[in-house]
Design an enzyme around this catalytic site. Structure first.
Site, PDB file in Angstrom:
ATOM      1  N   LYS A   1     -11.584 -30.802  23.514  1.00 16.66           N
ATOM      2  CA  LYS A   1     -12.927 -30.658  22.932  1.00 16.66           C
ATOM      3  C   LYS A   1     -13.407 -32.000  22.361  1.00 16.66           C
ATOM      4  O   LYS A   1     -14.542 -32.403  22.560  1.00 16.66           O
ATOM      5  CB  LYS A   1     -12.924 -29.597  21.809  1.00 16.66           C
ATOM      6  CG  LYS A   1     -12.405 -28.237  22.251  1.00 16.66           C
ATOM      7  CD  LYS A   1     -12.314 -27.251  21.092  1.00 16.66           C
ATOM      8  CE  LYS A   1     -11.321 -27.640  20.002  1.00 16.66           C
ATOM      9  NZ  LYS A   1      -9.898 -27.541  20.378  1.00 16.66           N
TER      10      LYS A   1
ATOM     11  N   ARG B   1     -14.039 -21.661  13.771  1.00 16.90           N
ATOM     12  CA  ARG B   1     -12.684 -21.385  14.247  1.00 16.90           C
ATOM     13  C   ARG B   1     -12.213 -20.011  13.808  1.00 16.90           C
ATOM     14  O   ARG B   1     -11.091 -19.611  14.147  1.00 16.90           O
ATOM     15  CB  ARG B   1     -11.734 -22.434  13.668  1.00 16.90           C
ATOM     16  CG  ARG B   1     -11.175 -23.424  14.699  1.00 16.90           C
ATOM     17  CD  ARG B   1     -10.248 -24.359  13.958  1.00 16.90           C
ATOM     18  NE  ARG B   1      -9.451 -25.211  14.780  1.00 16.90           N
ATOM     19  CZ  ARG B   1      -9.767 -26.422  15.194  1.00 16.90           C
ATOM     20  NH1 ARG B   1     -10.962 -26.901  14.939  1.00 16.90           N
ATOM     21  NH2 ARG B   1      -8.910 -27.149  15.866  1.00 16.90           N
TER      22      ARG B   1
ATOM     23  N   ARG C   1       0.052 -37.197  22.126  1.00 17.32           N
ATOM     24  CA  ARG C   1      -1.016 -37.845  21.371  1.00 17.32           C
ATOM     25  C   ARG C   1      -0.479 -38.560  20.131  1.00 17.32           C
ATOM     26  O   ARG C   1      -0.990 -39.599  19.724  1.00 17.32           O
ATOM     27  CB  ARG C   1      -2.045 -36.770  20.977  1.00 17.32           C
ATOM     28  CG  ARG C   1      -3.303 -37.295  20.383  1.00 17.32           C
ATOM     29  CD  ARG C   1      -4.343 -36.204  20.256  1.00 17.32           C
ATOM     30  NE  ARG C   1      -3.883 -35.082  19.440  1.00 17.32           N
ATOM     31  CZ  ARG C   1      -4.648 -34.041  19.116  1.00 17.32           C
ATOM     32  NH1 ARG C   1      -5.873 -33.968  19.563  1.00 17.32           N
ATOM     33  NH2 ARG C   1      -4.166 -33.070  18.377  1.00 17.32           N
TER      34      ARG C   1
ATOM     35  N   ARG D   1      -0.377 -37.674  16.835  1.00 18.67           N
ATOM     36  CA  ARG D   1      -0.986 -37.555  15.510  1.00 18.67           C
ATOM     37  C   ARG D   1       0.039 -36.910  14.581  1.00 18.67           C
ATOM     38  O   ARG D   1       0.983 -36.271  15.049  1.00 18.67           O
ATOM     39  CB  ARG D   1      -2.222 -36.642  15.650  1.00 18.67           C
ATOM     40  CG  ARG D   1      -3.413 -37.112  14.892  1.00 18.67           C
ATOM     41  CD  ARG D   1      -4.665 -36.396  15.328  1.00 18.67           C
ATOM     42  NE  ARG D   1      -4.598 -34.958  15.171  1.00 18.67           N
ATOM     43  CZ  ARG D   1      -5.502 -34.123  15.667  1.00 18.67           C
ATOM     44  NH1 ARG D   1      -6.520 -34.593  16.365  1.00 18.67           N
ATOM     45  NH2 ARG D   1      -5.381 -32.829  15.497  1.00 18.67           N
TER      46      ARG D   1
ATOM     47  N   ARG E   1       0.093 -24.284  15.509  1.00 16.08           N
ATOM     48  CA  ARG E   1      -1.359 -24.368  15.737  1.00 16.08           C
ATOM     49  C   ARG E   1      -1.794 -23.489  16.908  1.00 16.08           C
ATOM     50  O   ARG E   1      -2.845 -22.863  16.868  1.00 16.08           O
ATOM     51  CB  ARG E   1      -1.775 -25.825  15.968  1.00 16.08           C
ATOM     52  CG  ARG E   1      -1.812 -26.591  14.649  1.00 16.08           C
ATOM     53  CD  ARG E   1      -1.811 -28.077  14.841  1.00 16.08           C
ATOM     54  NE  ARG E   1      -2.908 -28.533  15.641  1.00 16.08           N
ATOM     55  CZ  ARG E   1      -2.907 -29.674  16.334  1.00 16.08           C
ATOM     56  NH1 ARG E   1      -1.832 -30.465  16.298  1.00 16.08           N
ATOM     57  NH2 ARG E   1      -3.943 -30.023  17.022  1.00 16.08           N
TER      58      ARG E   1
HETATM   59  P1  B4P Z   1      -8.327 -33.696  22.178  1.00 11.60           P
HETATM   60  O1  B4P Z   1      -9.651 -34.031  22.766  1.00 11.60           O
HETATM   61  O2  B4P Z   1      -7.882 -34.468  20.975  1.00 11.60           O
HETATM   62  O3  B4P Z   1      -8.192 -32.124  21.867  1.00 11.60           O
HETATM   63  P2  B4P Z   1      -8.915 -31.168  20.844  1.00 11.60           P
HETATM   64  O4  B4P Z   1      -9.049 -29.863  21.569  1.00 11.60           O
HETATM   65  O5  B4P Z   1     -10.188 -31.770  20.296  1.00 11.60           O
HETATM   66  O6  B4P Z   1      -7.868 -31.155  19.601  1.00 11.60           O
HETATM   67  P3  B4P Z   1      -7.478 -30.281  18.355  1.00 11.60           P
HETATM   68  O7  B4P Z   1      -8.087 -28.913  18.460  1.00 11.60           O
HETATM   69  O8  B4P Z   1      -5.999 -30.391  18.335  1.00 11.60           O
HETATM   70  O9  B4P Z   1      -7.938 -31.010  17.012  1.00 11.60           O
HETATM   71  P4  B4P Z   1      -8.948 -30.803  15.779  1.00 11.60           P
HETATM   72  O10 B4P Z   1      -9.186 -32.189  15.363  1.00 11.60           O
HETATM   73  O11 B4P Z   1     -10.128 -29.971  16.174  1.00 11.60           O
HETATM   74  O12 B4P Z   1      -7.270 -33.856  23.352  1.00 11.60           O
HETATM   75  C1  B4P Z   1      -5.872 -33.732  23.152  1.00 11.60           C
HETATM   76  C2  B4P Z   1      -5.104 -34.754  23.999  1.00 11.60           C
HETATM   77  O13 B4P Z   1      -5.264 -34.456  25.390  1.00 11.60           O
HETATM   78  C3  B4P Z   1      -5.569 -36.191  23.833  1.00 11.60           C
HETATM   79  O14 B4P Z   1      -4.444 -37.015  23.810  1.00 11.60           O
HETATM   80  C4  B4P Z   1      -6.419 -36.466  25.070  1.00 11.60           C
HETATM   81  O15 B4P Z   1      -6.388 -37.812  25.466  1.00 11.60           O
HETATM   82  C5  B4P Z   1      -5.748 -35.596  26.109  1.00 11.60           C
HETATM   83  N1  B4P Z   1      -6.691 -35.057  27.089  1.00 11.60           N
HETATM   84  C6  B4P Z   1      -7.921 -34.521  26.819  1.00 11.60           C
HETATM   85  N2  B4P Z   1      -8.491 -34.093  27.965  1.00 11.60           N
HETATM   86  C7  B4P Z   1      -7.606 -34.331  28.973  1.00 11.60           C
HETATM   87  C8  B4P Z   1      -7.610 -34.085  30.405  1.00 11.60           C
HETATM   88  N3  B4P Z   1      -8.652 -33.507  31.024  1.00 11.60           N
HETATM   89  N4  B4P Z   1      -6.511 -34.454  31.120  1.00 11.60           N
HETATM   90  C9  B4P Z   1      -5.450 -35.037  30.504  1.00 11.60           C
HETATM   91  N5  B4P Z   1      -5.378 -35.303  29.174  1.00 11.60           N
HETATM   92  C10 B4P Z   1      -6.457 -34.951  28.414  1.00 11.60           C
HETATM   93  O16 B4P Z   1      -8.166 -29.981  14.621  1.00 11.60           O
HETATM   94  C11 B4P Z   1      -7.094 -30.497  13.826  1.00 11.60           C
HETATM   95  C12 B4P Z   1      -6.807 -29.612  12.578  1.00 11.60           C
HETATM   96  O17 B4P Z   1      -7.943 -29.633  11.657  1.00 11.60           O
HETATM   97  C13 B4P Z   1      -6.596 -28.107  12.821  1.00 11.60           C
HETATM   98  O18 B4P Z   1      -5.266 -27.813  13.202  1.00 11.60           O
HETATM   99  C14 B4P Z   1      -6.979 -27.499  11.427  1.00 11.60           C
HETATM  100  O19 B4P Z   1      -5.928 -27.589  10.495  1.00 11.60           O
HETATM  101  C15 B4P Z   1      -8.111 -28.378  10.945  1.00 11.60           C
HETATM  102  N6  B4P Z   1      -9.451 -27.809  11.256  1.00 11.60           N
HETATM  103  C16 B4P Z   1     -10.386 -28.381  12.081  1.00 11.60           C
HETATM  104  N7  B4P Z   1     -11.480 -27.592  12.152  1.00 11.60           N
HETATM  105  C17 B4P Z   1     -11.245 -26.508  11.352  1.00 11.60           C
HETATM  106  C18 B4P Z   1     -12.001 -25.323  11.024  1.00 11.60           C
HETATM  107  N8  B4P Z   1     -13.229 -25.103  11.519  1.00 11.60           N
HETATM  108  N9  B4P Z   1     -11.454 -24.412  10.173  1.00 11.60           N
HETATM  109  C19 B4P Z   1     -10.241 -24.618   9.647  1.00 11.60           C
HETATM  110  N10 B4P Z   1      -9.466 -25.701   9.919  1.00 11.60           N
HETATM  111  C20 B4P Z   1      -9.951 -26.649  10.766  1.00 11.60           C
END
Ligand code: B4P
Length: 187
Positions: free
Chosen positions: A13, A88, A125, A127, A138
């Site tokens: 995302k 979420r 990744r 992190r 998660r």
């Molecule tokens: P990302 O792009 O980082 O994935 P994401 O879905 O955005 O990440 P996530 O859901 O974990 O994080 P968030 O910050 O929202 O891609 C992941 C990896 O894959 C990267 O290394 C990327 O390069 C690779 N990749 C992407 N696309 C690819 C493809 N097509 N092919 C190959 N590789 C690919 O959340 C983090 C934390 O914040 C949560 O756990 C929670 O504690 C908190 N949080 C955030 N929002 C919240 C909410 N609304 N309510 C409560 N807690 C919340």
């Protein structure tokens, strides 16, 4: 116009949201990024959020809703806003409707990929919340708490599914086309 980016951790995302914002002039608001900023600045919200994030748990709804509602008020309504990682939970989805009025979310894009793919991406990744144990937590929290939103948006006729187990550029192309078509339909 608000476009909600929905999907499990690691679905991409954040990757897709920031690319589309850069190329299309849309706004990308990631609650994960906002929280990580608060954590880095060691604000009271950041200190509290960190305890949940480090375990792989969701930050409580009240904190999230406040933080997002404040940001939403700053964004002009004629902009395309990619809302990444929020809502979420069902409570967050309902709070969002209340804050902006029903009908303001034009689309929910649901990025999905098999769990084996998600785990491999997140572990690569590096992190601080990407250790195997926390990633598993998660994904479990996602299945329990966030996945019901897929049906919630589908029932409202707003859901579009995107296969996220493909190269970044192919996903990006499809995403931009869907959002542009929605924009054209609204004008
Ligand atoms: P990302 O792009 O980082 O994935 P994401 O879905 O955005 O990440 P996530 O859901 O974990 O994080 P968030 O910050 O929202 O891609 C992941 C990896 O894959 C990267 O290394 C990327 O390069 C690779 N990749 C992407 N696309 C690819 C493809 N097509 N092919 C190959 N590789 C690919 O959340 C983090 C934390 O914040 C949560 O756990 C929670 O504690 C908190 N949080 C955030 N929002 C919240 C909410 N609304 N309510 C409560 N807690 C919340």
């Amino acid at each position: 116009m608000i476009v909600v980016l929905l999907g499990p951790p690691g679905a991409g995302k954040g990757t897709q949201g920031s690319l589309a914002a850069a190329s299309q002039g849309w706004i990308h608001l990631s609650t994960g990024d906002l929280l990580r900023e608060e954590v880095a600045r060691e604000t009271p919200l950041g200190r509290e959020a960190r305890t949940y994030m480090d375990r792989g748990d969701l930050v409580p709804d009240a904190l999230m809703v406040d933080m997002v509602a404040r940001r939403l008020r700053e964004i002009p309504q004629d902009q395309v806003l990619l809302l990444d990682g929020f809502p979420r939970t069902l409570a967050q989805a309902e709070a969002l409707e209340k804050a902006i009025g029903g009908g303001a979310v034009a689309l929910a894009l649901y990025f999905h990929a098999p769990e084996t793919v998600l785990t491999a991406r997140l572990m690569g990744r590096g992190r601080s919340d990407d250790s195997r144990e926390v990633v598993e937590r998660r994904l479990a929290v996602y299945r329990e708490t966030t996945e019901p939103l897929v049906a919630w948006y589908r029932d409202r006729g707003l859901l579009r599914e995107i296969d996220a187990d493909r190269p970044v550029s192919a996903i990006q192309e499809e995403m931009i086309e869907i959002v542009r078509n929605m924009l054209a339909a609204q004008t």
